[in-house]
Design a protein around this motif. Structure first.
Motif, PDB file in Angstrom:
ATOM      1  N   ASP A 181       0.834  -1.203   0.000  1.00  0.00           N
ATOM      2  CA  ASP A 181       0.000   0.000   0.000  1.00  0.00           C
ATOM      3  C   ASP A 181       0.869   1.253   0.000  1.00  0.00           C
ATOM      4  O   ASP A 181       0.580   2.219  -0.710  1.00  0.00           O
ATOM      5  CB  ASP A 181      -0.922   0.024   1.236  1.00  0.00           C
ATOM      6  N   THR A 185       0.903   3.824  -3.062  1.00  0.00           N
ATOM      7  CA  THR A 185       0.476   5.191  -2.813  1.00  0.00           C
ATOM      8  C   THR A 185       1.508   6.184  -3.332  1.00  0.00           C
ATOM      9  O   THR A 185       1.177   7.141  -4.034  1.00  0.00           O
ATOM     10  CB  THR A 185       0.265   5.394  -1.295  1.00  0.00           C
ATOM     11  N   TRP A 226      -9.603   7.024  -8.555  1.00  0.00           N
ATOM     12  CA  TRP A 226     -10.189   6.888  -7.219  1.00  0.00           C
ATOM     13  C   TRP A 226     -10.872   8.214  -6.870  1.00  0.00           C
ATOM     14  O   TRP A 226     -10.644   9.232  -7.544  1.00  0.00           O
ATOM     15  CB  TRP A 226      -9.145   6.493  -6.171  1.00  0.00           C
ATOM     16  N   HIS A 230     -10.597  11.757  -1.607  1.00  0.00           N
ATOM     17  CA  HIS A 230      -9.679  10.984  -0.768  1.00  0.00           C
ATOM     18  C   HIS A 230      -8.279  10.917  -1.353  1.00  0.00           C
ATOM     19  O   HIS A 230      -8.097  11.038  -2.553  1.00  0.00           O
ATOM     20  CB  HIS A 230     -10.198   9.552  -0.616  1.00  0.00           C
ATOM     21  N   SER A 231      -7.316  10.685  -0.445  1.00  0.00           N
ATOM     22  CA  SER A 231      -5.967  10.377  -0.924  1.00  0.00           C
ATOM     23  C   SER A 231      -5.984   8.928  -1.402  1.00  0.00           C
ATOM     24  O   SER A 231      -6.899   8.168  -1.074  1.00  0.00           O
ATOM     25  CB  SER A 231      -4.956  10.547   0.213  1.00  0.00           C
ATOM     26  N   ALA A 233      -4.023   6.623  -0.396  1.00  0.00           N
ATOM     27  CA  ALA A 233      -3.872   5.779   0.797  1.00  0.00           C
ATOM     28  C   ALA A 233      -5.245   5.502   1.421  1.00  0.00           C
ATOM     29  O   ALA A 233      -5.565   4.357   1.763  1.00  0.00           O
ATOM     30  CB  ALA A 233      -2.952   6.458   1.811  1.00  0.00           C
ATOM     31  N   GLU A 234      -6.066   6.533   1.516  1.00  0.00           N
ATOM     32  CA  GLU A 234      -7.410   6.350   2.088  1.00  0.00           C
ATOM     33  C   GLU A 234      -8.265   5.457   1.202  1.00  0.00           C
ATOM     34  O   GLU A 234      -9.002   4.596   1.683  1.00  0.00           O
ATOM     35  CB  GLU A 234      -8.102   7.715   2.260  1.00  0.00           C
ATOM     36  N   ALA A 235      -8.159   5.678  -0.102  1.00  0.00           N
ATOM     37  CA  ALA A 235      -8.980   4.881  -1.028  1.00  0.00           C
ATOM     38  C   ALA A 235      -8.592   3.400  -0.954  1.00  0.00           C
ATOM     39  O   ALA A 235      -9.460   2.521  -0.980  1.00  0.00           O
ATOM     40  CB  ALA A 235      -8.812   5.409  -2.447  1.00  0.00           C
ATOM     41  N   GLU A 237      -7.283   1.887   1.606  1.00  0.00           N
ATOM     42  CA  GLU A 237      -7.731   1.399   2.902  1.00  0.00           C
ATOM     43  C   GLU A 237      -9.230   1.065   2.855  1.00  0.00           C
ATOM     44  O   GLU A 237      -9.645  -0.017   3.264  1.00  0.00           O
ATOM     45  CB  GLU A 237      -7.438   2.486   3.963  1.00  0.00           C
ATOM     46  N   SER A 238     -10.010   1.987   2.305  1.00  0.00           N
ATOM     47  CA  SER A 238     -11.457   1.759   2.366  1.00  0.00           C
ATOM     48  C   SER A 238     -11.924   0.704   1.366  1.00  0.00           C
ATOM     49  O   SER A 238     -12.981   0.107   1.539  1.00  0.00           O
ATOM     50  CB  SER A 238     -12.223   3.073   2.209  1.00  0.00           C
TER      51      SER A 238
END
Ligand SMILES: Nc1ncnc2c1ncn2[C@@H]1O[C@H](COP(=O)(O)OP(=O)(O)OP(=O)(O)O)[C@@H](O)[C@H]1O
Ligand SMILES: [Mg+2]
Length: 358
Positions: A181, A185, A226, A230-231, A233-235, A237-238
């Motif tokens: 990840d 990222t 994405w 969101h960044s 990294a957030e995308a 993660e989710s």
């Protein structure tokens, strides 16, 4: 940039062809099925390591043969300084795949070919750039980004590798994707930013060319792959639960697109086939103008049956825009002349896979 000498062996119906191209306008004429598009595929292969007609390169190998070979000498000025000459060779082997050589040495990546021989094509299938999904538009954008941002090819290769590794981990459902990840990222944000910047630089060229071609006014948007809020990294993660369920990574620049809208509606839903062709031509020309502006790259441009689907008025605008680019041209035609493009500098006749100067 210019392709001079060209040798093609065992490519589709072409058993052996040797030609010396002119830096200006080259006309290749012959009847249906004579081998005109095959010859262009050979030229494209030299600069891209693949065909523009098929994803399956072994289809290019002449029936009954094991391999095809294309060899060319390129020369040019631009970012590499003036007066350089390179020998480029590409071989497609039925079982062993594609190999390329530059000045006698094997090349590590096909990106090296693109650097010494940038080549672009406008063919009767070009409307697919509008009609089909994001893959073609991504590739269209990336080719420009590659020539503007020298680090892009490396980022993209590393991104692909990290994604394959993350996908493998996802399938184990161990939840241990963190290192991948982080890598995804970092690279994904860089790739995305480079694409966004190039698309933005291209916008003024796009508007000018589209107007000059009398093509419907359209907005080029950028979808980075994405959600905008969101960044990456957030995308990542989710979307992890969904990613684990399917064993693939859903968010990231491998899902990017350049959606094209006319009056708020997707261009492919509202434009005729001829209008789609015009729009795809405008995209390609906008890209070539940008490359000329920022990296002084003037690719060789292959025009396969350029008049197809364009009425005489739009063909006229098209020819005018092409002439302004000052690219080396290789134009195919069913007739021994292409009146629209003016007198060619050199003419070749193709008949049953045999190519000769006229
Ligand atoms: N792998 C192959 N080996 C031998 N011949 C092939 C192979 N693949 C295609 N061909 C043949 O090559 C011929 C030339 O095709 P090509 O598309 O280059 O013709 P063209 O001159 O562009 O024709 P058109 O004017 O119709 O576009 C076709 O007759 C096709 O059947
Ligand atoms: Mg053809």
């Amino acid at each position: 940039m210019i392709l001079g000498e060209l040798t093609v062996r065992d490519l589709r119906c072409i058993e052996q062809a040797e030609l010396s191209l002119h830096p200006g306008r080259n006309l290749v004429w012959g009847g249906n099925g004579s081998g005109k598009t095959s010859l262009l595929e050979g030229i494209f292969l030299l600069g891209r390591g693949r065909s523009f007609r098929t994803r399956n390169s072994e289809r290019l190998v002449r029936h009954g043969q094991e391999r095809l070979v294309v060899f060319g000498r390129t020369e040019g000025a631009g970012i590499q300084g003036s007066g350089w000459v390179h020998a480029v060779g590409v071989e497609v082997h039925r079982r062993e795949g594609t190999r390329a050589r530059l000045d006698g040495s094997p090349v590590g990546s096909l990106a090296d070919l693109s650097r010494v021989f940038p080549v672009q094509v406008i063919d009767p299938e070009i409307h697919k750039l509008i009609e089909e999904g994001g893959r073609r538009r991504r590739r269209w954008l990336d080719w420009a980004v590659f020539h503007v941002e020298p680090r892009f090819a490396d980022w993209w290769v590393r991104y692909g590798r990290a994604m394959r590794q993350r996908n493998a981990v996802l399938r184990t459902r161990s939840g241990a994707t963190k290192p991948w990840d982080v890598e995804l990222t970092a690279l994904g944000e860089r790739i995305s930013e480079a694409r966004r910047a190039v698309l933005e630089q291209m916008q003024p060229h796009w508007h000018e060319v589209a107007a000059a071609l009398d093509c419907p006014a359209a907005e080029l948007q950028y979808f980075r792959g994405w959600g905008a809020q969101h960044s990456l990294a957030e995308a990542l993660e989710s979307s992890r639960p969904r990613d684990e369920a399917r064993g693939v990574t859903h968010a990231g620049p491998h899902r990017a697109d350049v959606p094209i809208r006319v009056d708020g509606k997707l261009a492919r839903e509202v434009l005729s086939r001829g209008q789609q062709k015009l729009m795809a031509v405008a995209l390609t020309l906008a890209q070539l103008r940008l490359l000329k502006e920022v990296s002084e790259t003037t690719p060789t441009l292959l025009l396969d049956d350029p008049a197809a689907e364009l009425d005489s008025e739009h063909l006229g605008y098209f020819v005018e825009q092409i002439a302004r680019l000052g690219c080396q041209l290789v134009i195919t035609s069913l007739q021994p002349e292409t009146s629209a493009f003016g007198a060619p500098d050199r003419v070749f006749h193709v008949e049953q896979g045999r190519v000769g100067p006229v």
